[in-house]
Design a protein around this motif. Structure first.
Motif, PDB file in Angstrom:
ATOM      1  N   ALA A   1       5.814  -8.604  -1.225  1.00 12.27           N
ATOM      2  CA  ALA A   1       5.906 -10.061  -1.094  1.00 12.27           C
ATOM      3  C   ALA A   1       7.264 -10.602  -1.509  1.00 12.27           C
ATOM      4  N   TYR A   2       7.807 -10.080  -2.594  1.00 11.45           N
ATOM      5  CA  TYR A   2       9.026 -10.669  -3.145  1.00 11.45           C
ATOM      6  C   TYR A   2      10.300  -9.904  -2.822  1.00 11.45           C
ATOM      7  N   ARG A   3      10.159  -8.711  -2.264  1.00  8.10           N
ATOM      8  CA  ARG A   3      11.336  -7.921  -1.896  1.00  8.10           C
ATOM      9  C   ARG A   3      11.180  -7.362  -0.474  1.00  8.10           C
ATOM     10  N   PRO A   4      11.033  -8.227   0.524  1.00  6.11           N
ATOM     11  CA  PRO A   4      10.812  -7.740   1.894  1.00  6.11           C
ATOM     12  C   PRO A   4      12.025  -6.997   2.454  1.00  6.11           C
ATOM     13  N   ASP A   5      13.169  -7.107   1.794  1.00  4.78           N
ATOM     14  CA  ASP A   5      14.374  -6.429   2.258  1.00  4.78           C
ATOM     15  C   ASP A   5      14.375  -4.939   1.926  1.00  4.78           C
ATOM     16  N   LEU A   6      13.474  -4.486   1.051  1.00  2.33           N
ATOM     17  CA  LEU A   6      13.439  -3.079   0.672  1.00  2.33           C
ATOM     18  C   LEU A   6      12.904  -2.221   1.810  1.00  2.33           C
ATOM     19  N   SER A   7      13.509  -1.076   1.986  1.00  6.59           N
ATOM     20  CA  SER A   7      13.022  -0.131   2.990  1.00  6.59           C
ATOM     21  C   SER A   7      11.800   0.587   2.414  1.00  6.59           C
ATOM     22  N   PRO A   8      11.003   1.233   3.262  1.00  2.09           N
ATOM     23  CA  PRO A   8       9.856   1.995   2.746  1.00  2.09           C
ATOM     24  C   PRO A   8      10.267   3.064   1.728  1.00  2.09           C
ATOM     25  N   LEU A   9      11.414   3.676   1.924  1.00  2.00           N
ATOM     26  CA  LEU A   9      11.881   4.673   0.956  1.00  2.00           C
ATOM     27  C   LEU A   9      12.163   4.036  -0.404  1.00  2.00           C
ATOM     28  N   GLU A  10      12.742   2.850  -0.396  1.00  2.00           N
ATOM     29  CA  GLU A  10      13.038   2.153  -1.646  1.00  2.00           C
ATOM     30  C   GLU A  10      11.761   1.689  -2.345  1.00  2.00           C
ATOM     31  N   VAL A  11      10.783   1.242  -1.572  1.00  2.00           N
ATOM     32  CA  VAL A  11       9.505   0.827  -2.155  1.00  2.00           C
ATOM     33  C   VAL A  11       8.822   2.031  -2.794  1.00  2.00           C
ATOM     34  N   ALA A  12       8.812   3.150  -2.077  1.00  2.00           N
ATOM     35  CA  ALA A  12       8.198   4.369  -2.617  1.00  2.00           C
ATOM     36  C   ALA A  12       8.910   4.809  -3.887  1.00  2.00           C
ATOM     37  N   ALA A  13      10.231   4.751  -3.901  1.00  2.00           N
ATOM     38  CA  ALA A  13      10.981   5.135  -5.101  1.00  2.00           C
ATOM     39  C   ALA A  13      10.675   4.198  -6.264  1.00  2.00           C
ATOM     40  N   ALA A  14      10.556   2.900  -5.988  1.00  2.00           N
ATOM     41  CA  ALA A  14      10.255   1.944  -7.046  1.00  2.00           C
ATOM     42  C   ALA A  14       8.866   2.180  -7.636  1.00  2.00           C
ATOM     43  N   LEU A  15       7.949   2.654  -6.814  1.00  6.66           N
ATOM     44  CA  LEU A  15       6.590   2.918  -7.279  1.00  6.66           C
ATOM     45  C   LEU A  15       6.452   4.322  -7.866  1.00  6.66           C
ATOM     46  N   GLY A  16       7.435   5.160  -7.630  1.00  6.91           N
ATOM     47  CA  GLY A  16       7.373   6.536  -8.130  1.00  6.91           C
ATOM     48  C   GLY A  16       6.418   7.411  -7.349  1.00  6.91           C
ATOM     49  N   ILE A  17       6.311   7.165  -6.033  1.00  8.65           N
ATOM     50  CA  ILE A  17       5.421   7.970  -5.193  1.00  8.65           C
ATOM     51  C   ILE A  17       6.224   8.578  -4.053  1.00  8.65           C
ATOM     52  N   ALA A  18       5.631   9.529  -3.376  1.00 14.28           N
ATOM     53  CA  ALA A  18       6.280  10.148  -2.223  1.00 14.28           C
ATOM     54  C   ALA A  18       6.299   9.142  -1.069  1.00 14.28           C
ATOM     55  N   PRO A  19       7.365   9.131  -0.273  1.00 14.85           N
ATOM     56  CA  PRO A  19       7.434   8.169   0.841  1.00 14.85           C
ATOM     57  C   PRO A  19       6.257   8.281   1.813  1.00 14.85           C
TER      58      PRO A  19
END
Length: 123
Positions: free
Chosen positions: A79-97
């Motif tokens: 919701a608040y960081r729609p500019d993040l790529s799926p790889l960046e979201v996965a890294a931020a969550l600490g999960i595999a892409p």
């Protein structure tokens, strides 16, 4: 257009034509902007619509607060960081892409189930 006055100096013809063209263009633009209708402003929402939207938002945030921490983190990132790529979201969550789409599907399904159980429906 009216008939142009007689030119005394033939070398000034270009400047005279440019000035006439500029004035006619300015008048045409002024007429067009005056004739353009004012954009309609959207009607104000009714008190009932405001109340229902507030109820929906309260129920949504209540359901989000009851989600597991990882699901909440995912929703906040989406919701608040729609500019993040799926790889960046996965890294931020600490999960595999590759796990991101599964986590997102589970998160949204849980949220939808909880809202439906409270009487809210998804169009």
């Amino acid at each position: 257009m009216r008939r142009p006055p007689a030119l005394r100096d033939q070398t000034r013809l270009g400047g005279w034509l440019a000035a006439v063209a500029r004035r006619h263009a300015a008048r045409a633009v002024a007429r067009r902007t005056r004739a353009a209708p004012a954009p309609d402003s959207p009607p104000a929402p009714s008190p009932e619509a405001v109340f229902l939207a507030a109820e929906r938002n309260t129920a949504l945030w209540r359901a989000i607060d009851r989600l597991p921490a990882r699901h909440r983190q995912l929703l906040v990132l989406l919701a608040y960081r729609p500019d993040l790529s799926p790889l960046e979201v996965a890294a931020a969550l600490g999960i595999a892409p590759g796990s991101l789409s599964v986590l997102r599907r589970r998160c949204l399904a849980t949220l939808r189930r909880r809202l439906t159980s409270e009487g809210f429906s998804y169009p």
